[in-house]
Design a protein around this motif. Structure first.
Motif, short mmCIF file in Angstrom:
data_model
loop_
_atom_site.label_atom_id
_atom_site.label_comp_id
_atom_site.label_asym_id
_atom_site.label_seq_id
_atom_site.Cartn_x
_atom_site.Cartn_y
_atom_site.Cartn_z
N GLU A 400 41.70 44.50 43.97
CA GLU A 400 40.85 44.56 42.61
C GLU A 400 41.75 44.73 41.69
OE1 GLU A 400 37.93 47.89 40.23
OE2 GLU A 400 38.39 48.19 42.53
N GLN A 401 42.51 45.10 40.92
CA GLN A 401 43.57 44.98 40.13
C GLN A 401 44.11 43.66 40.22
OE1 GLN A 401 47.07 47.05 40.33
NE2 GLN A 401 47.64 45.90 38.00
N GLU A 402 44.19 42.99 40.75
CA GLU A 402 44.95 41.91 40.50
C GLU A 402 43.97 40.43 40.51
OE1 GLU A 402 48.40 40.17 42.58
OE2 GLU A 402 49.70 41.92 42.96
N ASN A 403 42.72 40.78 41.14
CA ASN A 403 41.43 39.94 41.03
C ASN A 403 40.74 39.80 39.64
OD1 ASN A 403 39.23 37.88 42.06
ND2 ASN A 403 37.78 39.72 41.92
N TYR A 404 41.59 40.98 39.58
CA TYR A 404 40.83 40.84 37.34
C TYR A 404 42.18 39.64 36.97
CZ TYR A 404 40.55 42.60 32.28
OH TYR A 404 41.07 42.27 31.16
N LEU A 405 43.11 39.66 36.96
CA LEU A 405 43.84 38.70 36.67
C LEU A 405 42.83 37.64 37.61
CD1 LEU A 405 47.38 40.59 36.96
CD2 LEU A 405 45.98 39.80 35.28
N VAL A 407 40.33 36.82 37.83
CA VAL A 407 39.06 35.93 36.75
C VAL A 407 39.82 35.78 35.24
CG1 VAL A 407 36.93 36.73 36.02
CG2 VAL A 407 37.36 37.00 38.11
N ARG A 408 41.04 36.46 34.85
CA ARG A 408 41.66 35.92 33.61
C ARG A 408 42.24 34.75 33.69
NH1 ARG A 408 45.07 40.21 31.39
NH2 ARG A 408 45.14 38.52 29.31
N ASP A 458 30.96 33.40 32.03
CA ASP A 458 30.02 34.74 32.29
C ASP A 458 28.51 34.22 32.91
OD1 ASP A 458 32.15 36.38 32.97
OD2 ASP A 458 32.39 37.63 31.20
#
Length: 462
Positions: A400-405, A407-408, A458
């Motif tokens: 979850e944390q790295e998936n955010y990265l 996407v960034r 988005d």
């Protein structure tokens, strides 16, 4: 859904007792599908990564159904890594029917947006040559983006008319796909606005257009070569009658097989495909003449400055200045064209006078003595090249944390890891080992080099 009365009358005559079932299919939810890109991943492995995939599409071993009400595969990092192509299930039939083999020369004549081109490329592998074309400039640009995102290195992207291609590619191709523009009757459930535009005059217009496209095909196909003609419409004028007219005008061709997919019989929209073969007994030129179709033009030499620039890039990413050469497919040459470095297939014929969007695998550009790698270079790298990278930022789409990265990164944002220090120079960015693009190390920051036209937006669906 409101359908044109004349269309309904026509379909009732065509289907007879099957018409009520056909009409009822418009009240059913349509099927959604995606297809594994074998250039990057096996269907079995993709299914492990995407557990929401359902049963296989019967006519395409790489295709799967999924529930589009529950998942959005176009919003997953693996989509951006080119692991799969989202495609209406019935549209997977024509390329599968063509049965392309490694090393062949293949033409996708009316290719945009590129779903069938990617399917053909998966069958070719990194061998042979794929020529993809669309006569509309904007659609050709979309086609290029999908070719590059899916890691296809042995493709030429053109923006030409069939007639001009026929003059340039005499007896050149082993296989040709003609997924012709059509009245789109088979897509009414997916795109209701097409039903509003439908008329018998539209059917006649498309029928004439299809005939003109098909007329250019025989000159481009080698003796013994095969072609598939397909549409996404129900109209007999655009399907069986079109095939009959072509065969009547070209005695050197024979019908191999023909198939229709009906929305009341399969999980998919309407599609038609016919496979035809040039009969070898009707000779249209010897193999020596076929080989002579490639008159290799003068290769632009790679400048010393460009060689030095890409060597320095290779040293940064892989630790060795000459390793980049070992990552390229066999059977090609690196050329420099207006500051662009490309790997071009040795199968490449002269393209003089044609509108060329891309003549090969774009490695990158040389600007002021420095090499700037392209996203296409990253996405076309074979797995061993990815594993060999010593400067790599591997993010996890599962975490979850790295998936955010991830996407960034896909949004074009600068990345920062707390406590991480990134070496200067280029870094390959991957998601679970699958390449996405490049970034530049700047101490505690990674400067994003993901191309603007490819970025995650988005709310955007593709």
């Amino acid at each position: 859904m409101k359908l044109p009365p004349v269309f309904l009358e026509k379909m009732e005559r065509q289907l007879g007792s099957e018409f009520p079932r056909f009409l009822q299919s418009y009240e059913q939810p349509r099927a959604a599908g995606l297809r594994a890109n074998r250039l990057k991943i096996s269907p079995e492995r993709l299914r492990e990564l995407l557990p929401y995939l359902q049963e296989r599409v019967p006519w395409c071993s790489d295709g799967f159904y999924y529930n589009e009400a529950e998942v959005r595969p176009a919003k997953h990092p693996y989509y951006y890594a080119g692991l799969y192509y989202i495609q209406e299930p019935s549209a997977m039939l024509p390329a599968e029917l063509l049965q392309v083999g490694p090393g062949e020369r293949v033409l996708d004549l009316c290719a945009a947006p590129g779903g069938k081109s990617v399917q053909l490329a998966s069958q070719l592998g990194r061998e042979g040559l794929l020529v993809v074309n669309d006569p509309h400039p904007q659609r050709a640009k979309v086609l290029l983006k999908n070719i590059e995102r899916c890691g296809i290195v042995n493709a030429i992207v053109l923006n030409e008319t069939p007639e001009r291609l026929a003059a340039a590619f005499s007896r050149f191709f082993d296989k040709i796909l003609v997924d012709a523009p059509c009245s789109g009757e088979g897509m009414f459930r997916k795109e209701p606005e097409m039903a509003h535009r439908w008329s018998e005059q539209e059917v006649a217009k498309y029928s004439a257009w299809q005939a003109s496209i098909l007329a250019a095909v025989p000159a481009m196909l080698r003796s013994g070569g095969e072609m598939v003609y397909s549409t996404c419409t129900f109209s007999g004028e655009e399907n069986e009658q079109q095939v009959d007219r072509f065969l009547s005008a070209h005695a050197e061709f024979e019908l191999v097989g023909m198939r229709r997919l009906w929305p009341h019989e399969v999980k998919g929209e309407g599609h038609f495909a016919a496979k035809m073969k040039h009969v070898a007994g009707h000779t249209r030129g010897s193999e020596s003449e076929r080989a002579a179709a490639i008159r290799k033009p003068q290769t632009p030499p790679v400048s010393a400055a460009a060689r030095q620039a890409i060597a320095e890039f290779s040293r940064q990413v892989w630790g060795y200045p000459d390793l980049w050469r070992q990552l390229l497919p066999a059977g090609g040459t690196v050329v420099e064209r207006s500051g662009h470095l490309l790997w071009e297939s040795d199968e490449l014929p002269p393209l003089r006078g044609l509108k060329v969007i891309r003549s090969g695998w774009l490695l990158g550009t040389v600007e002021k003595g420095r090499f700037r790698p392209s996203a296409a270079f990253a996405l076309g790298l074979p797995p061993e090249a990815v594993q060999a990278a010593v400067q790599r930022c591997d993010l996890s789409a599962a975490s979850e944390q790295e998936n955010y990265l991830v996407v960034r990164y896909l949004r074009g944002e600068t990345l920062q890891y707390e406590g991480n220090v990134w070496a200067k120079g280029w870094h390959l960015v991957t998601a679970d080992g699958f390449p996405l693009g490049w970034a530049k190390g700047a101490g505690t920051w990674l400067k994003n080099e993901f191309p603007p036209g490819w970025r995650w937006e988005d709310g955007e669906e593709r």
